[in-house]
Design an enzyme around this catalytic site. Sequence first.
Site, mmCIF file in Angstrom:
data_model
loop_
_atom_site.group_PDB
_atom_site.id
_atom_site.type_symbol
_atom_site.label_atom_id
_atom_site.label_comp_id
_atom_site.label_asym_id
_atom_site.label_seq_id
_atom_site.Cartn_x
_atom_site.Cartn_y
_atom_site.Cartn_z
ATOM 1 N NE ARG A 71 -8.801 -46.852 73.518
ATOM 2 C CZ ARG A 71 -7.581 -46.328 73.032
ATOM 3 N NH1 ARG A 71 -6.840 -47.547 73.141
ATOM 4 N NH2 ARG A 71 -7.145 -45.461 72.703
ATOM 5 C CB THR A 72 -14.836 -44.904 70.845
ATOM 6 O OG1 THR A 72 -14.376 -44.966 72.095
ATOM 7 C CG2 THR A 72 -16.328 -44.736 71.110
ATOM 8 C CG HIS A 83 -17.003 -42.284 76.249
ATOM 9 N ND1 HIS A 83 -17.590 -42.759 75.588
ATOM 10 C CD2 HIS A 83 -15.665 -42.202 76.028
ATOM 11 C CE1 HIS A 83 -16.872 -43.391 74.672
ATOM 12 N NE2 HIS A 83 -15.620 -43.104 75.007
ATOM 13 C CE LYS A 92 -17.323 -28.966 51.476
ATOM 14 N NZ LYS A 92 -18.124 -29.940 50.731
ATOM 15 N NE ARG A 107 -14.905 -40.107 70.970
ATOM 16 C CZ ARG A 107 -13.752 -40.642 71.627
ATOM 17 N NH1 ARG A 107 -12.548 -40.588 71.348
ATOM 18 N NH2 ARG A 107 -14.248 -41.768 72.342
HETATM 19 N N1 CP Z 1 -11.452 -44.772 75.632
HETATM 20 C C1 CP Z 1 -11.694 -44.184 74.236
HETATM 21 O O1 CP Z 1 -12.829 -43.470 74.268
HETATM 22 O O2 CP Z 1 -10.738 -44.370 73.249
HETATM 23 P P1 CP Z 1 -10.699 -43.593 72.074
HETATM 24 O O3 CP Z 1 -10.388 -42.084 72.322
HETATM 25 O O4 CP Z 1 -9.388 -44.211 71.320
HETATM 26 O O5 CP Z 1 -11.831 -43.795 71.421
#
Ligand code: CP
Length: 310
Positions: free
Chosen positions: A52-53, A130, A81, A102
């Site tokens: 999603r993100t 998040h 590396k 991320r």
């Molecule tokens: N909600 C969320 O962060 O989903 P993903 O891990 O798929 O990005």
Amino acid sequence: MTKNLIDPQDLSVAEIDGILTLAQKIIDDPDKYSEVCKRKKLATLFFEPSTRTRLSFEAAMLELGGSILGFSSAASSSATKGESVGDTVKIVSCYADIIAMRHPKEGAPMLASMKSDVPIINAGDGGHSHPTQTLADLLTIKREKGRLDNLTIGLCGDLMFGRTVHSLIKAMSRYEGIKFILISPDELKIPDYIRTEVLDRNNIPYKEVYTMDEVMGELDVLYMTRVQKERFFNEADYIRLKDTYILDNSKLALARPAMSILHPLPRVNEIAVEVDDDPRACYFRQALNGKYVRMALIMTLLGLVPEEDR
Ligand code: CP
């Protein structure tokens, strides 16, 4: 306006409300914004898996008329590396105008923001935070309930490792009349810093319980979470705890007719598929809202919000 978004508290309530208002304007008139980010590039640096993100960030930039580049796993970057996060963002900021990152390590996006020449957005760091999921959650609550104040919010499942829970508590604690009900086993309770530095410090009412059944009828919003397998040190503990809570139609029968069910997704077993057809199930709409808030956030951080929308 903040240059980076590392933690929900980097945004004032007024800035959050501005992003949500802009997201709603994009929903109402997407064509108006289809070239706002022309010639701008978003880099998605994902050192940890995502559906999603990452894809909603990329869809957001494409729908704003911009372009995307990046990688979806550490394995396909020079991190393998031994390149540091700092050097990685220093390089990528030569190629992109804004970066969504991320990383499995808490604090990595913060470190990146100190090295980057372009805005950094934390797209999830370990079990910590998040913030863009929180923007999606807030837009969903606002659209479903019509308000962000005077709500009783149940948070259920892995409150220890669930970074979306930590960010949502930080953000919602700044609105009036919010009460939290924390539903978890002892092993997965919220971290002490959330309890002391957010809930206690701001005198936010909350209670901790072990079962959904005892509180279901009190909730305006039920925020379900997955037990975060990837954060456990011991697989036996994960197996013991993973199915502690399963929301199905029999549990839902105890809930208010207007309760909204949110989940950041992905789900495993914690929401039965039969619940998807219930009008109270908001989690797929929540994922779509994630794209619109990310469009609003990208425009805001790049200083590209049209004059009449400021
Ligand atoms: N909600 C969320 O962060 O989903 P993903 O891990 O798929 O990005």
